[in-house]
Write a protein that holds these residues in place. Structure first.
Motif, short mmCIF file in Angstrom:
data_model
loop_
_atom_site.label_atom_id
_atom_site.label_comp_id
_atom_site.label_asym_id
_atom_site.label_seq_id
_atom_site.Cartn_x
_atom_site.Cartn_y
_atom_site.Cartn_z
N LYS A 139 46.06 41.55 48.01
CA LYS A 139 47.41 40.81 48.73
C LYS A 139 48.43 40.90 47.72
O LYS A 139 48.30 40.78 46.45
N SER A 140 49.62 40.86 48.27
CA SER A 140 50.97 40.87 47.58
C SER A 140 51.10 39.73 46.60
O SER A 140 50.72 38.64 47.28
N GLY A 141 51.37 39.65 45.60
CA GLY A 141 51.50 38.40 44.72
C GLY A 141 51.40 38.77 43.24
O GLY A 141 51.31 39.87 42.97
N SER A 142 51.74 37.71 42.45
CA SER A 142 51.35 37.87 40.95
C SER A 142 49.83 37.66 40.71
O SER A 142 49.13 36.82 41.13
N TYR A 143 49.48 38.33 39.55
CA TYR A 143 48.09 38.44 39.01
C TYR A 143 48.04 38.23 37.69
O TYR A 143 48.93 38.59 36.83
N LEU A 144 47.05 37.60 36.86
CA LEU A 144 46.96 37.37 35.70
C LEU A 144 45.57 38.28 35.00
O LEU A 144 44.73 38.52 35.45
N PHE A 173 35.93 44.24 17.91
CA PHE A 173 35.05 43.30 18.84
C PHE A 173 34.70 43.92 20.14
O PHE A 173 35.24 44.79 20.49
N ASP A 174 33.43 43.11 20.63
CA ASP A 174 33.26 43.48 21.65
C ASP A 174 34.01 42.70 23.07
O ASP A 174 34.04 41.72 23.28
N ASN A 175 34.82 43.68 23.86
CA ASN A 175 36.16 43.01 24.66
C ASN A 175 35.54 42.63 25.98
O ASN A 175 34.77 43.16 26.34
N TYR A 176 36.40 41.74 26.59
CA TYR A 176 36.21 41.57 28.03
C TYR A 176 37.44 41.30 28.75
O TYR A 176 38.41 40.75 28.40
N LEU A 177 37.65 42.06 29.91
CA LEU A 177 38.73 41.80 30.61
C LEU A 177 38.52 41.10 31.91
O LEU A 177 37.47 41.22 32.51
N ARG A 178 39.36 40.13 32.46
CA ARG A 178 39.28 39.36 33.76
C ARG A 178 40.76 39.60 34.39
O ARG A 178 41.76 39.68 33.89
N VAL A 179 40.66 39.71 35.88
CA VAL A 179 41.65 39.71 36.52
C VAL A 179 41.70 38.64 37.61
O VAL A 179 40.67 38.46 38.36
N TYR A 180 42.67 37.69 37.49
CA TYR A 180 42.54 36.57 38.35
C TYR A 180 44.00 36.51 39.32
O TYR A 180 44.96 36.87 38.85
N ASP A 181 43.99 36.06 40.43
CA ASP A 181 45.17 35.64 41.40
C ASP A 181 45.81 34.56 40.58
O ASP A 181 45.00 33.68 40.09
N VAL A 182 46.91 34.20 41.30
CA VAL A 182 47.57 33.02 40.56
C VAL A 182 46.86 31.60 41.08
O VAL A 182 47.33 30.39 40.46
N GLY A 237 43.57 31.11 40.87
CA GLY A 237 42.77 31.01 39.97
C GLY A 237 41.40 31.69 40.58
O GLY A 237 40.30 31.52 39.97
N LYS A 238 41.45 32.47 41.71
CA LYS A 238 40.36 33.24 42.14
C LYS A 238 40.10 34.64 41.22
O LYS A 238 40.73 35.15 40.95
N LEU A 239 38.89 34.76 40.85
CA LEU A 239 38.46 35.84 40.09
C LEU A 239 38.43 36.88 41.06
O LEU A 239 37.95 37.12 41.77
N ILE A 240 39.26 37.94 40.69
CA ILE A 240 39.29 39.26 41.25
C ILE A 240 38.32 40.37 40.56
O ILE A 240 37.70 41.18 41.35
N LYS A 241 38.29 40.58 39.53
CA LYS A 241 37.46 41.69 38.94
C LYS A 241 37.17 41.10 37.38
O LYS A 241 38.15 40.63 36.68
N MET A 242 36.27 41.62 36.84
CA MET A 242 35.96 41.29 35.43
C MET A 242 34.84 42.63 34.93
O MET A 242 34.10 43.27 35.57
N THR A 243 35.15 42.81 33.64
CA THR A 243 34.02 43.82 33.01
C THR A 243 34.31 43.56 31.44
O THR A 243 34.93 43.07 30.89
N ASP A 244 32.97 43.99 30.85
CA ASP A 244 33.01 43.99 29.51
C ASP A 244 33.20 45.29 29.04
O ASP A 244 32.97 45.93 27.69
N GLY A 245 33.61 46.30 30.01
CA GLY A 245 33.85 47.67 29.28
C GLY A 245 35.18 47.64 29.08
O GLY A 245 36.00 46.90 29.08
#
Length: 556
Positions: free
Chosen positions: A347-352, A318-327, A329-337
């Protein structure tokens, strides 16, 4: 656009058609094949071919061109991650492309030849050692005066036939414009029962963005892309083979990738991923789903400010999509690559990490990889237990303030925060059926610290508000969440001025306190600080007024 392994290498790939840095070819005998406009050839990159100084094997082709002619060169392969070069007669590089073509293919499009004379095409690969078959084509860039407009959610019925513009390879084509916004995922589908369809898309400057065919079955085509900037794009609807004619339909659908993407239903679990780890995953029905319909798997990692992170997601299904959020809920980065590379942790912390597809309904297997640069970090771990019974508490949420890290206790009640920044941490723990537990600790350097945390069941009486119910509190009237009882007499240090254990607090105990102050006997450490000092003397003066130790739930 990724290469779908189920696709065959179609003839359409033959007729269509500055990334990585490569060095010029080493000096060696040249074996050159002549080409003409509208010609397609098949070749093989193999041991014994010409070699670039940087190590990649390549084949060389030549053609004669007129000044001002716009060319379209395409290279496609099921075996190779291709790279294309066009050079002048002296083999000086003029144009290069890595990933503009279908899958791992390459396209040099809308390039204007600077003068009349001989030109060379180098068909090569991205990495050393790659070998395999490929298809190469050379065409003049098609020129169309009129483009029909194609809007979101619109379907247009068309006919390919004589009188339409033709590629130099003989295929008829129709052209459309699509107005697209940045960070909007766009899917274009072309269907026909009369001929084998082919689609490609160019930007406003005529550079090929992506090409595709056989996205759904043997004759229908499909492409998807995420515009890097707002603007008008040109869609070219054509056929795989020369002279094919007939009816077709083309449809455009788009999804706003910046709109809120709530999870429905609520995720049952978030899987941690560690440095250097690779996970085999699968998008499948029954797991978490975005409110826009895409299935999603969610992973967590801990980062330290300014640390660099690389995330990869590979799939052929499938055509994949990646997103990175902080905890928060702020979107840090996204790509369809296939990757998010060199992401700097703000900043230091956990990310999704949200591993998903571009379009709803996609399922299939994928491989997720995670790497991050080294940083000074420590580990905090322990167990979450019931204050009174000592029973383990699975599924408790552990969150740190300031540097926002989070985790949950497992079925054994154990929690672990790994690779976290050295700092003073305020920790909050929540669990169903329990009051929130709050504590603090200091994590130094690369220390690994064990910290068990007790939680008080909801609905219990806690007179001194120390998160320990009266029914199991060794100092019911004096807050002592640590429940320190150095002499083991059932009274906590916080309410036990009876240093000789005679049931009374008097002058004899004062004399003992003076002795213990000097010897650092922690029986007199009333505030459980780990030492006996003037603060404990002040506390002892208060305890003397009570005349006796306690009260304690363990001494009647």
């Amino acid at each position: 656009m990724k290469w779908y392994k189920s696709r065959k290498l179609t003839m359409g790939a033959l007729f269509l058609g500055m990334a990585g840095l490569f060095l010029p070819p080493s000096l060696q005998a040249q074996t050159t094949v002549e080409m003409g406009y509208g010609q397609a050839v098949s070749g093989v990159i193999a041991a014994g071919d010409l070699t670039l100084s940087s190590g990649q094997l390549y084949d060389e082709y030549s053609f004669n061109g007129q000044q001002g002619t716009k060319i379209l060169v395409n290279m496609s392969s099921l075996d190779l991650d291709t790279v294309l070069w066009v050079t002048d007669e002296n083999r000086k590089a003029l144009a290069v492309d890595d990933d503009s073509g279908q899958g791992t293919g390459s396209v040099i499009s809308n390039y204007t030849l600077p003068k009349t004379g001989k030109y060379y095409i180098w068909a090569t690969t991205h990495s050393n050692g790659e070998t395999g078959e490929y298809a190469l084509s050379l065409n003049k860039q098609p020129v169309i005066g009129t483009f029909a407009s194609l809007a979101d959610k619109q379907t247009i019925d068309g006919i390919l036939g004589t009188g339409d513009v033709q590629l130099s390879g003989g295929q008829y084509l129709d052209a459309y414009t699509i107005a697209a916004d940045a960070k909007t995922s766009i899917l274009v589908t072309m269907q026909s029962g009369d001929f084998d369809t082919y689609l490609w898309l160019t930007d406003s400057n005529g550079k090929v963005v992506t090409i595709g065919n056989d996205g759904q079955d043997s004759t229908n085509s499909q492409i998807s892309f995420v515009p890097k900037q707002k603007g008008n794009y040109k869609l070219w609807a054509s056929s795989n083979f020369p002279q094919e004619t007939g009816s077709y339909s083309v449809t455009v659908e788009s999804i706003n990738l910046t709109a809120p993407l709530a999870l429905s239903p609520i995720m049952e679990s978030i899987q941690p991923i560690g440095n250097g780890q690779t996970i085999d995953g699968e998008l499948s029905a029954g797991f978490a789903q975005l409110n826009t319909g895409q299935l999603v798997d969610v992973y967590s990692f801990n980062g330290i400010a300014n640390q660099l992170v690389d995330i990869g997601m590979e799939t052929a299904e499938f055509d994949n999509y990646l997103r990175v959020y902080d905890v928060e809920g702020k979107l840090i980065k996204m790509t369809d690559g296939n990757s998010i590379a060199g992401l700097t942790i703000p900043k230091s912390g956990s990310y999704l990490i949200w591993a998903s597809s571009v379009f709803p309904g996609n399922t299939g297997a994928y491989v997720l990889s995670f790497n991050k640069t080294d940083a000074i970090s420590g580990n905090l771990s322990g167990k979450i237990v019931d204050t009174c019974s000592g029973a383990i508490i699975p599924g408790a949420n552990v969150v740190t303030a300031a540097n926002f890290y989070f985790t949950s206790s497992n079925n054994d009640g154990a929690y672990s925060l790994t690779d976290i920044a050295p700092a003073t941490y305020s920790i909050k723990v929540t669990a169903d059926g329990y009051l929130d537990a709050n504590t603090s600790t200091v994590l130094s350097g690369s220390q690994s610290l064990n910290l068990d945390i007790r939680m008080m069941p909801a609905g219990k009486v806690d007179t001194d508000n120390d998160n320990v119910p009266d029914e199991c509190d060794n100092c019911i009237m004096a807050a002592n969440s640590s429940q320190t009882d150095t002499d083991g007499d059932g009274y906590g240090n916080a309410c036990d001025g009876d240093l000789n254990n005679d049931g009374k607090i008097n002058a004899i105990d004062l004399g003992l306190f003076k002795k213990y102050f000097t010897s650092q006997n922690l029986v007199a450490d009333f505030d459980a600080s780990g030492r006996v000092n003037t603060l404990d003397l002040g506390l002892f003066k208060i305890l003397v007024t009570k005349r006796k130790p306690g009260p304690s739930a363990f001494v009647k």
